[in-house]
Design a protein around this motif. Structure first.
Motif, mmCIF file in Angstrom:
data_model
loop_
_atom_site.group_PDB
_atom_site.id
_atom_site.type_symbol
_atom_site.label_atom_id
_atom_site.label_comp_id
_atom_site.label_asym_id
_atom_site.label_seq_id
_atom_site.Cartn_x
_atom_site.Cartn_y
_atom_site.Cartn_z
ATOM 1 N N GLN A 50 0.793 -1.191 -0.028
ATOM 2 C CA GLN A 50 -0.036 0.007 0.152
ATOM 3 C C GLN A 50 0.730 1.134 -0.018
ATOM 4 O O GLN A 50 0.200 2.254 -0.372
ATOM 5 N N VAL A 51 2.178 1.193 0.387
ATOM 6 C CA VAL A 51 2.823 2.522 0.521
ATOM 7 C C VAL A 51 3.097 2.896 -0.868
ATOM 8 O O VAL A 51 3.096 4.275 -1.130
ATOM 9 N N ASP A 52 3.276 2.229 -2.030
ATOM 10 C CA ASP A 52 3.264 2.556 -3.566
ATOM 11 C C ASP A 52 2.011 3.274 -3.609
ATOM 12 O O ASP A 52 1.712 4.357 -4.298
ATOM 13 N N GLU A 53 0.750 2.615 -3.526
ATOM 14 C CA GLU A 53 -0.470 3.302 -3.778
ATOM 15 C C GLU A 53 -0.545 4.687 -3.143
ATOM 16 O O GLU A 53 -1.190 5.580 -3.780
ATOM 17 N N TRP A 54 -0.135 4.599 -1.748
ATOM 18 C CA TRP A 54 -0.391 6.018 -1.000
ATOM 19 C C TRP A 54 0.388 6.912 -1.774
ATOM 20 O O TRP A 54 0.110 8.206 -1.887
ATOM 21 N N LEU A 55 1.704 6.646 -2.038
ATOM 22 C CA LEU A 55 2.759 7.792 -2.596
ATOM 23 C C LEU A 55 2.277 8.287 -4.075
ATOM 24 O O LEU A 55 2.471 9.478 -4.386
ATOM 25 N N HIS A 56 1.876 7.185 -4.559
ATOM 26 C CA HIS A 56 1.011 7.722 -5.867
ATOM 27 C C HIS A 56 0.070 8.709 -5.728
ATOM 28 O O HIS A 56 -0.059 9.706 -6.368
ATOM 29 N N GLU A 57 -0.860 8.451 -4.756
ATOM 30 C CA GLU A 57 -1.995 9.269 -4.520
ATOM 31 C C GLU A 57 -1.598 10.708 -4.259
ATOM 32 O O GLU A 57 -2.078 11.695 -4.805
ATOM 33 N N ILE A 58 -0.735 10.766 -3.281
ATOM 34 C CA ILE A 58 -0.174 12.113 -2.684
ATOM 35 C C ILE A 58 0.359 12.895 -3.945
ATOM 36 O O ILE A 58 0.102 14.013 -4.063
ATOM 37 N N THR A 59 1.389 12.063 -4.602
ATOM 38 C CA THR A 59 1.936 12.942 -5.650
ATOM 39 C C THR A 59 1.193 13.321 -6.839
ATOM 40 O O THR A 59 1.242 14.513 -7.300
ATOM 41 N N GLU A 60 0.218 12.467 -7.118
ATOM 42 C CA GLU A 60 -0.703 12.912 -8.372
ATOM 43 C C GLU A 60 -1.643 13.960 -7.958
ATOM 44 O O GLU A 60 -1.828 14.838 -8.687
ATOM 45 N N THR A 61 -2.128 13.978 -6.756
ATOM 46 C CA THR A 61 -3.054 14.675 -6.185
ATOM 47 C C THR A 61 -2.360 16.152 -5.997
ATOM 48 O O THR A 61 -3.290 17.165 -6.227
ATOM 49 N N LEU A 62 -1.513 16.218 -5.492
ATOM 50 C CA LEU A 62 -0.553 17.613 -5.247
ATOM 51 C C LEU A 62 -0.110 18.110 -6.614
ATOM 52 O O LEU A 62 -0.105 19.268 -6.493
ATOM 53 N N ALA A 63 0.217 17.193 -7.607
ATOM 54 C CA ALA A 63 0.563 17.731 -8.726
ATOM 55 C C ALA A 63 -0.499 18.477 -9.344
ATOM 56 O O ALA A 63 -0.499 19.580 -9.998
ATOM 57 N N ALA A 64 -1.583 18.129 -9.529
ATOM 58 C CA ALA A 64 -2.837 18.453 -10.052
ATOM 59 C C ALA A 64 -3.229 19.554 -9.353
ATOM 60 O O ALA A 64 -3.875 20.810 -10.095
ATOM 61 N N TYR A 65 -3.106 19.697 -7.965
ATOM 62 C CA TYR A 65 -3.435 20.934 -7.098
ATOM 63 C C TYR A 65 -2.460 22.031 -7.494
ATOM 64 O O TYR A 65 -3.073 23.097 -7.862
ATOM 65 N N ASP A 66 -1.110 21.769 -7.586
ATOM 66 C CA ASP A 66 -0.292 22.842 -8.175
ATOM 67 C C ASP A 66 -0.628 23.280 -9.609
ATOM 68 O O ASP A 66 -0.447 24.466 -9.586
ATOM 69 N N ARG A 67 -1.026 22.479 -10.434
ATOM 70 C CA ARG A 67 -1.266 22.785 -11.830
ATOM 71 C C ARG A 67 -2.504 24.202 -11.573
ATOM 72 O O ARG A 67 -2.594 24.758 -12.537
ATOM 73 N N ALA A 68 -3.325 23.661 -10.753
ATOM 74 C CA ALA A 68 -4.548 24.628 -10.814
ATOM 75 C C ALA A 68 -4.453 25.655 -9.757
ATOM 76 O O ALA A 68 -5.147 26.620 -9.715
ATOM 77 N N HIS A 69 -3.468 25.770 -9.086
ATOM 78 C CA HIS A 69 -3.339 26.778 -8.242
ATOM 79 C C HIS A 69 -1.636 27.280 -8.302
ATOM 80 O O HIS A 69 -0.872 27.397 -7.232
ATOM 81 N N PRO A 70 -1.108 27.724 -9.220
ATOM 82 C CA PRO A 70 0.176 28.030 -9.409
ATOM 83 C C PRO A 70 0.387 29.360 -8.729
ATOM 84 O O PRO A 70 1.822 29.585 -8.143
ATOM 85 N N GLU A 71 -0.443 29.914 -8.131
ATOM 86 C CA GLU A 71 -0.410 31.298 -7.237
ATOM 87 C C GLU A 71 0.106 30.730 -5.934
ATOM 88 O O GLU A 71 0.724 31.791 -5.149
ATOM 89 N N ALA A 72 -0.377 29.601 -5.505
ATOM 90 C CA ALA A 72 -0.070 29.387 -3.937
ATOM 91 C C ALA A 72 0.017 27.554 -4.154
ATOM 92 O O ALA A 72 -0.871 26.815 -3.731
ATOM 93 N N PRO A 73 0.967 27.249 -4.689
ATOM 94 C CA PRO A 73 1.335 25.602 -4.796
ATOM 95 C C PRO A 73 1.442 24.890 -3.377
ATOM 96 O O PRO A 73 1.563 25.856 -2.394
ATOM 97 N N SER A 74 1.322 23.751 -3.479
ATOM 98 C CA SER A 74 1.357 22.926 -2.178
ATOM 99 C C SER A 74 2.611 22.771 -1.374
ATOM 100 O O SER A 74 3.582 23.079 -2.523
ATOM 101 N N ALA A 75 2.566 22.924 -0.198
ATOM 102 C CA ALA A 75 3.874 22.551 0.554
ATOM 103 C C ALA A 75 4.400 21.126 0.136
ATOM 104 O O ALA A 75 3.648 20.334 -0.296
ATOM 105 N N PRO A 76 5.775 20.872 0.332
ATOM 106 C CA PRO A 76 6.331 19.439 0.259
ATOM 107 C C PRO A 76 5.637 18.760 1.408
ATOM 108 O O PRO A 76 5.153 19.011 2.273
#
Length: 317
Positions: A50-76
């Motif tokens: 499940q580690v792989d599944e969870w890291l995939h979910e985190i990285t993909e979700t945050l990447a999509a968020y950053d594309r939608a919010h370039p003025e205030a991207p997510s923290a690491p």
């Protein structure tokens, strides 16, 4: 004092600390989107696949968020690795972290040169949590990039040192990234951590009482209803001293004011589900929780902290 570029996107100087069993991708993502470092223990993912599944979910979700919010991207985000010898999943979980190039690794219960070097190969940084100045020296000597000073009053495996003493001693020789843990649950406390020399506040217990946290409703409500008088410091449950909520100890049929002593040989962070039983029934918690008045979304918790932080700065100014 200097933070690495990894922390450039942090809008409030806070790390949401990794909560054993409780942290999950939903909480990590919400924290990062709100502008603080979100984190979770790798061991929270069970089974190991499940580690792989969870890291995939985190990285993909945050990447999509950053594309939608370039003025205030997510923290690491950060992943916590228990490097104690009983963690038979460490090698597997580190390989998955390498696959996703996890930006921040938080190491606990032992400092290891090989782990630090592995993180550096993919460009990540390592923060190691310590409870005294001697352990701080060992961590930096073995290649950690920064430190998390776990002072008295912290949830989980807390130390006994005053934060004033601990930060002062570390800052006499170390000017790298330094976070402070221990009873921090308000924006004023975040500013106080910076005033005494830390770069970041490390907040855990308050985030248990959030909608995203994977804790029982009874656990969350107990935090809302409790204060520092309801916390007991014991090594009975894991072999290492930590802070726990008295009501959960009473519910388990024990007297929280007369607990027997245990020893480090009882400590077990193996991959088996049995290793977490004590943590499931006995609720870890720090002393700062009187500031928690309701169960709210994590973003709302961060917004409150930020309002209080700005107000504290303005009051001092």
């Amino acid at each position: 004092m200097a933070l690495t570029p990894h922390f450039n996107r942090v809008r409030l100087p806070v790390i949401g600390s990794p909560l054993f069993i409780i942290s999950n991708p939903k909480l990590v993502i919400a924290q990062c989107q709100a502008g603080i470092v979100g984190s979770m223990p790798a061991l929270n993912a069970r089974p190991a696949s499940q580690v792989d599944e969870w890291l995939h979910e985190i990285t993909e979700t945050l990447a999509a968020y950053d594309r939608a919010h370039p003025e205030a991207p997510s923290a690491p985000y950060a992943i916590n690795q228990i490097v104690h010898k009983t963690n038979d999943r460490l090698e597997h979980d580190m390989q998955v972290c390498a696959k996703y190039k996890v930006p921040i690794i938080i190491t606990s219960l032992g400092a290891r040169t090989d782990i630090n070097e592995a993180v550096h190969t993919w460009g990540g940084v390592v923060l190691h949590d310590i409870i005294n100045n001697a352990f701080a020296h060992k961590a930096i000597e073995k290649g950690a990039d920064g430190l998390i000073a776990v002072a008295a009053g912290a949830g989980g495996h807390a130390g006994t040192k005053s934060p004033f003493a601990l930060i002062q001693e570390i800052r006499e020789w170390f000017n790298g990234p330094l976070a402070l843990s221990g009873s921090i649950a308000t924006g004023g406390a975040v500013l106080a951590a910076q005033a005494m020399g830390a770069d970041l506040a490390y907040i855990g217990s308050a985030f248990i009482a959030t909608e995203e946290a994977r804790a029982s409703d009874d656990y969350k409500q107990c935090i809302v209803d409790s204060n520092s008088d309801d916390i007991v410091y014991s090594n009975l449950f894991t072999g290492v001293h930590g802070n726990y909520l008295k009501p959960s100890i009473r519910n388990a049929g024990m007297d929280p004011d007369h607990l027997p002593e245990s020893d480090p040989s009882k400590m077990n962070f193996g991959g088996a589900d049995g290793a977490k039983k004590a943590w499931k029934d006995i609720w870890g918690c720090g002393q700062g929780i009187s500031a928690v008045k309701a169960v709210v979304p994590a973003a709302e918790m961060v917004a409150r902290l930020n309002r209080e932080y700005q107000a504290a700065k303005a009051a001092l100014g």
